[in-house]
Design a protein around this motif. Structure first.
Motif, mmCIF file in Angstrom:
data_model
loop_
_atom_site.group_PDB
_atom_site.id
_atom_site.type_symbol
_atom_site.label_atom_id
_atom_site.label_comp_id
_atom_site.label_asym_id
_atom_site.label_seq_id
_atom_site.Cartn_x
_atom_site.Cartn_y
_atom_site.Cartn_z
ATOM 1 N N THR A 69 0.850 -1.190 0.000
ATOM 2 C CA THR A 69 0.000 0.000 0.000
ATOM 3 C C THR A 69 0.884 1.239 0.000
ATOM 4 O OG1 THR A 69 -1.663 -1.193 1.277
ATOM 5 C CG2 THR A 69 -1.846 1.204 1.232
ATOM 6 N N PRO A 70 0.635 2.211 -0.908
ATOM 7 C CA PRO A 70 1.571 3.336 -1.029
ATOM 8 C C PRO A 70 1.520 4.339 0.116
ATOM 9 C CG PRO A 70 -0.246 3.595 -2.539
ATOM 10 C CD PRO A 70 -0.400 2.226 -1.947
ATOM 11 N N PHE A 71 0.369 4.512 0.757
ATOM 12 C CA PHE A 71 0.302 5.484 1.856
ATOM 13 C C PHE A 71 -0.727 5.009 2.885
ATOM 14 C CE2 PHE A 71 -2.506 6.930 -1.547
ATOM 15 C CZ PHE A 71 -3.715 7.125 -0.904
ATOM 16 N N VAL A 72 -0.578 5.543 4.077
ATOM 17 C CA VAL A 72 -1.456 5.152 5.185
ATOM 18 C C VAL A 72 -2.901 5.512 4.848
ATOM 19 C CG1 VAL A 72 -2.003 5.552 7.616
ATOM 20 C CG2 VAL A 72 0.380 5.399 6.880
ATOM 21 N N GLY A 73 -3.776 4.529 5.006
ATOM 22 C CA GLY A 73 -5.182 4.740 4.699
ATOM 23 C C GLY A 73 -5.519 4.503 3.244
ATOM 24 N N GLY A 74 -4.538 4.133 2.428
ATOM 25 C CA GLY A 74 -4.779 3.886 1.016
ATOM 26 C C GLY A 74 -5.473 2.561 0.788
ATOM 27 N N ARG A 75 -5.761 2.273 -0.462
ATOM 28 C CA ARG A 75 -6.437 1.029 -0.808
ATOM 29 C C ARG A 75 -5.572 -0.153 -0.395
ATOM 30 N NH1 ARG A 75 -8.181 0.538 -6.911
ATOM 31 N NH2 ARG A 75 -9.410 2.343 -6.224
ATOM 32 N N PRO A 76 -6.100 -1.120 0.351
ATOM 33 C CA PRO A 76 -5.282 -2.251 0.829
ATOM 34 C C PRO A 76 -4.693 -3.045 -0.346
ATOM 35 C CG PRO A 76 -7.385 -2.156 1.975
ATOM 36 C CD PRO A 76 -7.488 -1.189 0.846
ATOM 37 N N ALA A 77 -3.509 -3.584 -0.119
ATOM 38 C CA ALA A 77 -2.858 -4.404 -1.141
ATOM 39 C C ALA A 77 -3.659 -5.679 -1.363
ATOM 40 C CB ALA A 77 -1.438 -4.743 -0.713
ATOM 41 N N ASP A 78 -3.702 -6.116 -2.600
ATOM 42 C CA ASP A 78 -4.460 -7.304 -2.984
ATOM 43 C C ASP A 78 -3.597 -8.541 -2.761
ATOM 44 O OD1 ASP A 78 -6.128 -9.179 -4.015
ATOM 45 O OD2 ASP A 78 -6.597 -8.075 -5.851
ATOM 46 N N LEU A 79 -3.562 -9.021 -1.506
ATOM 47 C CA LEU A 79 -2.725 -10.169 -1.168
ATOM 48 C C LEU A 79 -3.265 -11.452 -1.791
ATOM 49 C CD1 LEU A 79 -0.311 -11.182 0.416
ATOM 50 C CD2 LEU A 79 -1.785 -11.424 2.424
ATOM 51 N N ALA A 80 -4.559 -11.545 -1.964
ATOM 52 C CA ALA A 80 -5.134 -12.743 -2.576
ATOM 53 C C ALA A 80 -4.651 -12.907 -4.011
ATOM 54 C CB ALA A 80 -6.659 -12.672 -2.524
ATOM 55 N N GLN A 81 -4.561 -11.814 -4.747
ATOM 56 C CA GLN A 81 -4.086 -11.888 -6.123
ATOM 57 C C GLN A 81 -2.618 -12.304 -6.154
ATOM 58 O OE1 GLN A 81 -4.933 -8.372 -8.345
ATOM 59 N NE2 GLN A 81 -4.035 -9.127 -10.255
ATOM 60 N N LEU A 82 -1.831 -11.891 -5.162
ATOM 61 C CA LEU A 82 -0.427 -12.302 -5.073
ATOM 62 C C LEU A 82 -0.341 -13.803 -4.811
ATOM 63 C CD1 LEU A 82 2.581 -11.320 -4.912
ATOM 64 C CD2 LEU A 82 2.247 -11.242 -2.430
ATOM 65 N N GLN A 83 -1.151 -14.290 -3.878
ATOM 66 C CA GLN A 83 -1.113 -15.715 -3.563
ATOM 67 C C GLN A 83 -1.590 -16.566 -4.732
ATOM 68 O OE1 GLN A 83 -3.629 -15.385 -0.081
ATOM 69 N NE2 GLN A 83 -1.866 -15.585 1.324
ATOM 70 N N ALA A 84 -2.489 -16.017 -5.544
ATOM 71 C CA ALA A 84 -3.007 -16.777 -6.686
ATOM 72 C C ALA A 84 -1.928 -17.028 -7.730
ATOM 73 C CB ALA A 84 -4.185 -16.036 -7.305
ATOM 74 N N LEU A 85 -0.874 -16.227 -7.735
ATOM 75 C CA LEU A 85 0.192 -16.428 -8.709
ATOM 76 C C LEU A 85 0.922 -17.749 -8.484
ATOM 77 C CD1 LEU A 85 1.769 -12.840 -8.869
ATOM 78 C CD2 LEU A 85 0.353 -13.958 -10.589
ATOM 79 N N ALA A 86 0.908 -18.270 -7.263
ATOM 80 C CA ALA A 86 1.607 -19.525 -6.974
ATOM 81 C C ALA A 86 1.005 -20.692 -7.749
ATOM 82 C CB ALA A 86 1.585 -19.814 -5.477
ATOM 83 N N SER A 87 -0.279 -20.616 -8.090
ATOM 84 C CA SER A 87 -0.934 -21.697 -8.832
ATOM 85 C C SER A 87 -1.242 -21.309 -10.270
ATOM 86 C CB SER A 87 -2.232 -22.102 -8.116
ATOM 87 O OG SER A 87 -3.083 -20.970 -7.953
ATOM 88 N N ALA A 88 -0.646 -20.227 -10.758
ATOM 89 C CA ALA A 88 -0.887 -19.794 -12.132
ATOM 90 C C ALA A 88 -0.252 -20.768 -13.113
ATOM 91 C CB ALA A 88 -0.319 -18.389 -12.344
ATOM 92 N N PRO A 89 -0.782 -20.895 -14.322
ATOM 93 C CA PRO A 89 -0.184 -21.794 -15.314
ATOM 94 C C PRO A 89 1.270 -21.421 -15.591
ATOM 95 C CG PRO A 89 -2.356 -21.049 -16.015
ATOM 96 C CD PRO A 89 -2.015 -20.250 -14.804
ATOM 97 N N GLY A 90 2.118 -22.434 -15.631
ATOM 98 C CA GLY A 90 3.527 -22.212 -15.901
ATOM 99 C C GLY A 90 4.396 -22.133 -14.668
ATOM 100 N N VAL A 91 3.814 -22.017 -13.478
ATOM 101 C CA VAL A 91 4.585 -21.938 -12.232
ATOM 102 C C VAL A 91 4.842 -23.354 -11.731
ATOM 103 C CG1 VAL A 91 4.625 -21.103 -9.859
ATOM 104 C CG2 VAL A 91 3.604 -19.696 -11.663
ATOM 105 N N VAL A 92 6.114 -23.709 -11.565
ATOM 106 C CA VAL A 92 6.464 -25.057 -11.117
ATOM 107 C C VAL A 92 6.929 -25.080 -9.664
ATOM 108 C CG1 VAL A 92 7.038 -25.876 -13.421
ATOM 109 C CG2 VAL A 92 8.802 -24.779 -12.037
ATOM 110 N N ALA A 93 7.323 -23.957 -9.113
ATOM 111 C CA ALA A 93 7.752 -23.882 -7.716
ATOM 112 C C ALA A 93 7.654 -22.443 -7.253
ATOM 113 C CB ALA A 93 9.191 -24.386 -7.554
ATOM 114 N N HIS A 94 7.523 -22.268 -5.955
ATOM 115 C CA HIS A 94 7.449 -20.916 -5.409
ATOM 116 C C HIS A 94 7.895 -20.942 -3.961
ATOM 117 C CE1 HIS A 94 3.729 -22.433 -3.610
ATOM 118 N NE2 HIS A 94 3.794 -21.401 -2.773
ATOM 119 N N SER A 95 8.152 -19.763 -3.434
ATOM 120 C CA SER A 95 8.403 -19.588 -2.007
ATOM 121 C C SER A 95 7.722 -18.305 -1.568
ATOM 122 C CB SER A 95 9.898 -19.515 -1.702
ATOM 123 O OG SER A 95 10.498 -18.390 -2.327
#
Length: 614
Positions: free
Chosen positions: A68-94
């Motif tokens: 999030t760029p500043f206090v009180g701003g729109r919350p970061a989309d953590l769910a979209q970040l976590q969804a990248l772990a199962s995106a097509p083409g991803v074979v491993a993640h941490s």
């Protein structure tokens, strides 16, 4: 005797008769070919160390982060970040791993840092290699190697993170981030990523604090709990995930890069490599510019040398024609001499450039291994040889054509080409003191040579002033601590040295040709009453006046060249440095002119007047 054998024997004999001229020409061309070869050899010099680091650290193909760029701003989309772990083409993640920002204080230096929370267990993707000390533990911080070097700390030293005491537990290397000071995580975005946003970052209300101070910073690792505890605000905690792919990283990044400021920002391994290679690219660009400047200086030197030698060789040309040599044979012999020197200079430049290139660029503390010597490709070798041959060919073409066209009788008479005389120059100089009168008339005697003198000094000063401006820019942009980008300034010293050496060689060529061409006119001046001192000062003035004009042009050209090559506003070198360059040019040219002027002044005027006056 075969034509080829005859040409070779005549060319070798000419080189043996004039070794000093051949050495000057070889020096001039070797400097240009060496700079060009070094620039070509630096192509990809960092690739191998970075690939070794990727293999040793299980480097990711893509690093995705949200914040999030500043206090009180729109919350970061953590769910979209976590969804990248199962995106097509991803074979491993941490991950996802938390991160925040702090101010690191060592007692003498304070620098910003991205702090990434990690577990003690080994990660499947991006496990930094500890080169000294141990991995993260409670109360112990692990610093990225280039960041530790900038801070000047090592294992066991005490540091403060936002006034909280920590001990340096280890120093590690990673392939997942650029070196200090170019580390970039969300809300920081690379230029290309920022350009892809469909929603620009909203402006926070007045007085709203930022969650991150986006800018030049380093990387370090703590435990996850300590990282969360260092966050100034709940919004000051970002998250990242490291991905290993089966396909192309660029295509994956283009398909999944967030279009809004609170969506994941993706960085590919190629972009990380570009951050590591930035210093090498700057060095390569500086060397390419130096190569072209040195090439122009070499062309100027070659033109003067060939022209002066032709005036001295005219009788030999007449003899060749008298015994049956065709105009084509005469031209080929003259070309063969200089092309042989050019070929030797190209080979010397290739060897020196290939050996010296890795010495100018180190992979830095942030990578494993050393910068390997990159083999020059056939195309690069061909380019260096072609440049050397082109310089020799351009310098020799017109004199060779004139020699081929001159009549046998005129060549055997060995009469010099008459100088140009203009009435306005005679009128202007008539009322000047004798030394200046002689200087102006000698300079105007061969206007093309005088213009070459001006151009040679201007090119040299342009390169020197541009190097001074580039060095000033680097120091103005330098971050606190030991900024690794200042390593680029190491190449400026050899560039300046090569330009100075080349400029001196060019000045010697012009002075030598001028001394030969003006021996009879100066002897006549002495016979008409000029003293040896006035003649010497006049010969020096004929060289110093064009040198001053060229130096002033070069100062303006150098600042302009630095402006073109650097995206940031140019830093004008200090006035004393510019004055020193201009005055230094005049002093060096005066000293170089003093030797032939002194020799000519000591010779009796009658010796030169025995020959036909021009």
């Amino acid at each position: 005797m075969g034509r080829l054998l005859l040409v070779c024997r005549l060319a070798v004999r000419d080189l043996c008769r004039r070794p000093a001229e051949a050495a000057l020409l070889l020096l001039a061309m070797s400097a240009a070919t060496t700079a060009l070869a070094m620039a070509l050899a630096l192509q990809g010099v960092i690739n191998q160390p970075y690939q070794s680091t990727r293999e040793a650290t299980a480097g990711p193909d893509v690093v995705a982060s949200v914040a999030t760029p500043f206090v009180g701003g729109r919350p970061a989309d953590l769910a979209q970040l976590q969804a990248l772990a199962s995106a097509p083409g991803v074979v491993a993640h941490s991950g996802p791993f938390p991160y925040t920002q702090v101010r690191v204080n060592t007692g003498s230096v304070t620098l910003p840092a991205w702090v990434q929370g990690r577990a003690a267990a080994t990660a499947a993707v991006d496990q930094p290699t500890v080169v000294r000390g141990s991995w993260v533990r409670e109360g112990g911080a692990v610093l990225e190697a280039s960041f530790a070097g900038a801070l000047g700390v090592d294992v066991g030293d005490r540091i403060a993170l936002d006034n909280r005491p920590y001990q340096v537990a280890g120093v590690a290397i990673t392939a997942a981030s650029a070196p200090y000071p170019k580390v970039c995580l969300a809300p920081c975005r690379f230029d290309s990523a920022f350009a892809a946003l469909t929603e620009r970052p909203p402006k926070p209300p007045p007085g709203t604090p930022d969650t991150f101070f986006v800018g030049q910073a380093g990387m370090m690792w703590l435990t996850e709990a300590e990282t969360r505890g260092l966050a100034r605000y709940p919004e000051s905690l970002g998250h990242l995930i490291n991905l290993k792919l089966t396909g192309q990283a660029e295509a994956f990044s283009a398909a999944h890069h967030g279009r809004r400021i609170n969506e994941p920002a993706l960085v590919t391994w190629q972009e990380v490599l570009e951050g590591h290679a930035k210093v090498a690219e700057n060095v390569q660009r500086a060397l390419l510019v130096a190569a072209w400047l040195l090439g122009l200086l070499a062309l100027s030197s070659a033109v003067v040398l060939v022209g002066g030698r032709m005036a001295d060789q005219m009788h030999r040309v007449g003899l060749l024609k008298a015994v049956g040599g065709t105009p084509g044979l005469v031209a080929v012999v003259l070309l063969a001499v200089n092309l042989a020197v050019a070929l030797l200079a190209a080979l010397a430049g290739l060897a020196a450039g290939r050996l010296a290139a890795p010495l100018l660029v180190e992979p830095g503390a942030g990578l494993l291994g050393t910068a390997d010597t990159v083999p020059l490709t056939p195309a690069a070798v061909g380019l260096v040889i072609a440049v050397a041959l082109a310089i020799a060919g351009l310098a020799t073409f017109m004199p060779a054509v004139r020699a081929a066209r001159i009549s046998t009788v005129r060549a055997l008479a060995d009469s010099q080409r008459p100088p140009r005389r203009t009435s306005w120059m005679i009128t202007l100089s008539a009322r000047l003191p004798v030394p200046l009168l002689l200087g102006m008339r000698l300079a105007a005697r061969r206007p093309r040579r005088t213009l070459l003198n001006v151009a040679g000094i201007a090119i040299s000063v342009t390169g020197i002033v541009a190097a001074l401006a580039a060095g000033a820019n680097r120091y103005l942009e330098a971050t606190p601590g030991d900024d690794p980008r200042l390593a680029m300034t190491r190449v400026l010293a050899p560039v300046v040295i090569m330009l100075v050496v080349q400029a001196v060689a060019n000045a010697i060529c012009i002075i030598w040709a001028t001394a030969l061409d003006t021996a009879r006119p100066l002897a006549l001046a002495r016979a008409l009453g000029a003293t040896p001192g006035q003649v010497s000062v006049g010969l020096a003035a004929a060289q110093v006046l064009p040198a001053l004009a060229g130096a002033l042009l070069g100062v303006a050209g150098g600042i302009g060249l630095a402006e073109v090559l650097d995206d940031d506003p140019v830093a004008v070198p200090a006035l004393w440095q510019l004055a020193a360059v201009v005055v230094g040019c005049a002093v060096v040219v005066s000293v170089l002119t003093a030797v032939p002027a002194g020799i000519g002044a000591r010779r009796p005027a009658g010796v030169n007047l025995q020959a036909e006056l021009t």
